[in-house]
Every structure is written in C-alpha cells, then in structure tokens.
Motif scaffolding. Sequence first.
Motif, mmCIF file in Angstrom:
data_model
loop_
_atom_site.group_PDB
_atom_site.id
_atom_site.type_symbol
_atom_site.label_atom_id
_atom_site.label_comp_id
_atom_site.label_asym_id
_atom_site.label_seq_id
_atom_site.Cartn_x
_atom_site.Cartn_y
_atom_site.Cartn_z
ATOM 1 N N ASP A 41 0.599 -1.335 -0.103
ATOM 2 C CA ASP A 41 0.165 0.165 -0.046
ATOM 3 C C ASP A 41 0.698 1.343 -0.094
ATOM 4 O O ASP A 41 -0.177 2.237 -0.518
ATOM 5 C CB ASP A 41 -0.787 -0.276 1.248
ATOM 6 C CG ASP A 41 -2.323 -0.623 1.364
ATOM 7 O OD1 ASP A 41 -1.613 -1.120 -0.468
ATOM 8 O OD2 ASP A 41 -3.012 -0.792 1.897
ATOM 9 N N ASP A 42 2.401 1.044 -0.396
ATOM 10 C CA ASP A 42 2.439 2.280 0.242
ATOM 11 C C ASP A 42 3.241 2.570 -1.257
ATOM 12 O O ASP A 42 4.087 3.903 -1.372
ATOM 13 C CB ASP A 42 4.502 2.212 1.025
ATOM 14 C CG ASP A 42 4.116 1.995 2.241
ATOM 15 O OD1 ASP A 42 3.301 2.260 2.525
ATOM 16 O OD2 ASP A 42 4.885 0.878 3.380
ATOM 17 N N LEU A 43 3.024 1.708 -2.291
ATOM 18 C CA LEU A 43 2.933 2.195 -3.883
ATOM 19 C C LEU A 43 1.453 2.870 -4.624
ATOM 20 O O LEU A 43 2.427 3.089 -5.079
ATOM 21 C CB LEU A 43 3.885 0.912 -3.933
ATOM 22 C CG LEU A 43 4.484 -0.083 -3.748
ATOM 23 C CD1 LEU A 43 5.411 -0.995 -4.589
ATOM 24 C CD2 LEU A 43 5.725 1.048 -3.921
ATOM 25 N N ILE A 44 1.309 3.386 -3.479
ATOM 26 C CA ILE A 44 -0.358 3.914 -4.578
ATOM 27 C C ILE A 44 0.344 5.359 -4.398
ATOM 28 O O ILE A 44 0.175 5.616 -3.096
ATOM 29 C CB ILE A 44 -1.769 3.158 -3.395
ATOM 30 C CG1 ILE A 44 -1.756 1.666 -3.523
ATOM 31 C CG2 ILE A 44 -2.354 3.980 -4.033
ATOM 32 C CD1 ILE A 44 -2.881 1.667 -2.425
ATOM 33 N N PRO A 45 0.481 5.765 -5.328
ATOM 34 C CA PRO A 45 0.199 6.653 -6.112
ATOM 35 C C PRO A 45 -0.418 8.010 -4.759
ATOM 36 O O PRO A 45 -1.763 7.877 -5.176
ATOM 37 C CB PRO A 45 0.232 6.984 -7.481
ATOM 38 C CG PRO A 45 0.119 5.292 -7.686
ATOM 39 C CD PRO A 45 -0.082 4.725 -7.034
ATOM 40 N N GLU A 46 -0.394 8.875 -5.089
ATOM 41 C CA GLU A 46 -1.255 9.911 -3.483
ATOM 42 C C GLU A 46 -1.464 11.285 -4.785
ATOM 43 O O GLU A 46 -2.052 12.077 -3.809
ATOM 44 C CB GLU A 46 0.331 10.085 -2.622
ATOM 45 C CG GLU A 46 0.268 9.508 -1.961
ATOM 46 C CD GLU A 46 1.765 9.816 -0.907
ATOM 47 O OE1 GLU A 46 1.655 10.841 -0.764
ATOM 48 O OE2 GLU A 46 2.282 9.406 -0.509
ATOM 49 N N GLU A 47 -1.604 10.693 -5.668
ATOM 50 C CA GLU A 47 -2.384 12.240 -6.644
ATOM 51 C C GLU A 47 -3.429 12.367 -6.819
ATOM 52 O O GLU A 47 -4.147 13.475 -7.045
ATOM 53 C CB GLU A 47 -1.481 12.699 -8.272
ATOM 54 C CG GLU A 47 0.146 12.945 -8.336
ATOM 55 C CD GLU A 47 0.410 11.239 -8.087
ATOM 56 O OE1 GLU A 47 0.944 10.304 -8.041
ATOM 57 O OE2 GLU A 47 2.042 11.627 -7.764
ATOM 58 N N ASN A 48 -4.036 10.646 -6.541
ATOM 59 C CA ASN A 48 -6.184 10.753 -6.474
ATOM 60 C C ASN A 48 -6.124 11.887 -5.470
ATOM 61 O O ASN A 48 -5.458 11.870 -3.738
ATOM 62 C CB ASN A 48 -5.768 8.810 -6.297
ATOM 63 C CG ASN A 48 -7.540 9.004 -7.605
ATOM 64 O OD1 ASN A 48 -8.621 10.339 -6.781
ATOM 65 N ND2 ASN A 48 -7.747 7.411 -7.335
ATOM 66 N N ASP A 49 -7.103 12.360 -5.139
ATOM 67 C CA ASP A 49 -8.609 13.189 -4.116
ATOM 68 C C ASP A 49 -8.779 11.861 -3.497
ATOM 69 O O ASP A 49 -8.956 12.116 -2.007
ATOM 70 C CB ASP A 49 -9.428 13.631 -5.125
ATOM 71 C CG ASP A 49 -8.982 14.489 -5.683
ATOM 72 O OD1 ASP A 49 -7.673 15.426 -4.924
ATOM 73 O OD2 ASP A 49 -9.822 15.354 -6.266
ATOM 74 N N THR A 50 -8.912 10.796 -4.073
ATOM 75 C CA THR A 50 -9.200 9.708 -3.108
ATOM 76 C C THR A 50 -7.804 8.904 -2.124
ATOM 77 O O THR A 50 -8.734 8.405 -0.985
ATOM 78 C CB THR A 50 -10.127 8.474 -4.373
ATOM 79 O OG1 THR A 50 -11.231 8.883 -4.686
ATOM 80 C CG2 THR A 50 -10.347 7.218 -3.160
ATOM 81 N N LYS A 53 -7.923 11.480 1.190
ATOM 82 C CA LYS A 53 -8.395 11.338 1.518
ATOM 83 C C LYS A 53 -8.390 10.337 2.382
ATOM 84 O O LYS A 53 -8.855 10.305 3.790
ATOM 85 C CB LYS A 53 -10.176 11.688 1.253
ATOM 86 C CG LYS A 53 -10.596 12.722 0.735
ATOM 87 C CD LYS A 53 -12.095 12.771 0.130
ATOM 88 C CE LYS A 53 -12.028 13.389 -0.659
ATOM 89 N NZ LYS A 53 -13.899 13.280 -0.979
ATOM 90 N N ALA A 54 -8.333 9.102 1.798
ATOM 91 C CA ALA A 54 -8.366 8.202 3.074
ATOM 92 C C ALA A 54 -6.895 7.931 3.589
ATOM 93 O O ALA A 54 -6.116 7.947 5.019
ATOM 94 C CB ALA A 54 -7.648 6.507 1.826
ATOM 95 N N LEU A 55 -5.467 8.526 3.150
ATOM 96 C CA LEU A 55 -4.296 8.702 4.550
ATOM 97 C C LEU A 55 -4.492 10.207 5.481
ATOM 98 O O LEU A 55 -4.236 10.524 6.004
ATOM 99 C CB LEU A 55 -3.402 9.754 3.475
ATOM 100 C CG LEU A 55 -2.408 9.192 2.012
ATOM 101 C CD1 LEU A 55 -1.558 9.934 0.882
ATOM 102 C CD2 LEU A 55 -1.659 7.752 2.725
ATOM 103 N N LYS A 56 -5.732 11.122 4.862
ATOM 104 C CA LYS A 56 -6.058 11.684 6.062
ATOM 105 C C LYS A 56 -7.216 11.293 7.126
ATOM 106 O O LYS A 56 -6.667 10.961 8.057
ATOM 107 C CB LYS A 56 -6.717 12.929 5.414
ATOM 108 C CG LYS A 56 -6.249 14.126 4.623
ATOM 109 C CD LYS A 56 -7.215 14.963 3.918
ATOM 110 C CE LYS A 56 -6.034 16.198 3.104
ATOM 111 N NZ LYS A 56 -7.367 17.364 2.981
ATOM 112 N N ARG A 57 -7.637 9.621 7.216
ATOM 113 C CA ARG A 57 -8.203 9.282 7.777
ATOM 114 C C ARG A 57 -7.411 8.122 8.708
ATOM 115 O O ARG A 57 -7.495 7.253 9.194
ATOM 116 C CB ARG A 57 -9.212 8.698 6.917
ATOM 117 C CG ARG A 57 -10.266 9.008 7.115
ATOM 118 C CD ARG A 57 -11.752 8.801 6.061
ATOM 119 N NE ARG A 57 -12.566 8.875 5.231
ATOM 120 C CZ ARG A 57 -13.749 8.489 4.727
ATOM 121 N NH1 ARG A 57 -13.992 7.541 5.092
ATOM 122 N NH2 ARG A 57 -14.358 9.348 4.109
#
Length: 122
Positions: A41-50, A53-57
Amino acid sequence: MSAPSLANYIVKRPWLKNWMMPLAQWYTDAAGYRKLGLRFDDLIPEENDTVQKALKRLPPKEAYDRVFRIRRAFQCSVSHTLLPAAEQTKPSEDIEYLGPIIREIEKEQKEREDLDNMVVKR
C-alpha cells in the motif's frame, strides 16, 4: 476508482488459486519493494483525491510508520543499497492498511453520487 481485479475469481476456484500462488509469490519477490522495507500500500500513488482522503483518515501511528518506510526506502534508493534481511518487510507484515479505507471512500462517493442523481416522482 480501483482497477478491476481477477482476485475474487481466482480465490473462488481452489485449483486455480493453487496454480497461481507460486507465480504470485515469485512476482511479489521480484518487485523488490519488500527489500526496501515497504508494504504494497506504500506504492499507491498519492495524486488521487480519494487516496488523499484515505491518508487523512489513517491513524497517526500508521501515518507516521508509512512516512518512515517511504523515507527509509528513498534513502536506500539514493545509496543503492538494500536493507539488511532483519529489517526487510516479511510477507506476514505486508498487510493491507490503506486499501480498505480507499474502498470505503469510493463506496461513499458512489452512494453520494447516486443520492445526488435520484429523481423523485410524485
């Protein structure tokens, strides 16, 4: 949105799962992210709004651990080294922590979209 997956199809058929598991384990080892101490899951690109939001949660401890793993992997990449075997991510440690949150957010977005597009007839 998440990419389509054949995982459910494969898991429901034991003979196909038994045939695919060695190939899946080889592919995961060949990817090399575990040798840098990362989880999938560390490899998931962070450019997506979804994903944002998940990173904030994420719980604070999990968010801190994620940043630590990424920084340590970046340092290994810059120095062209791998982590010692004791510090590498083991298959039992490579659990999904961000994926469930992303799926929950996508479900919420779909529900919100369905409710916004609902037509009320009298």
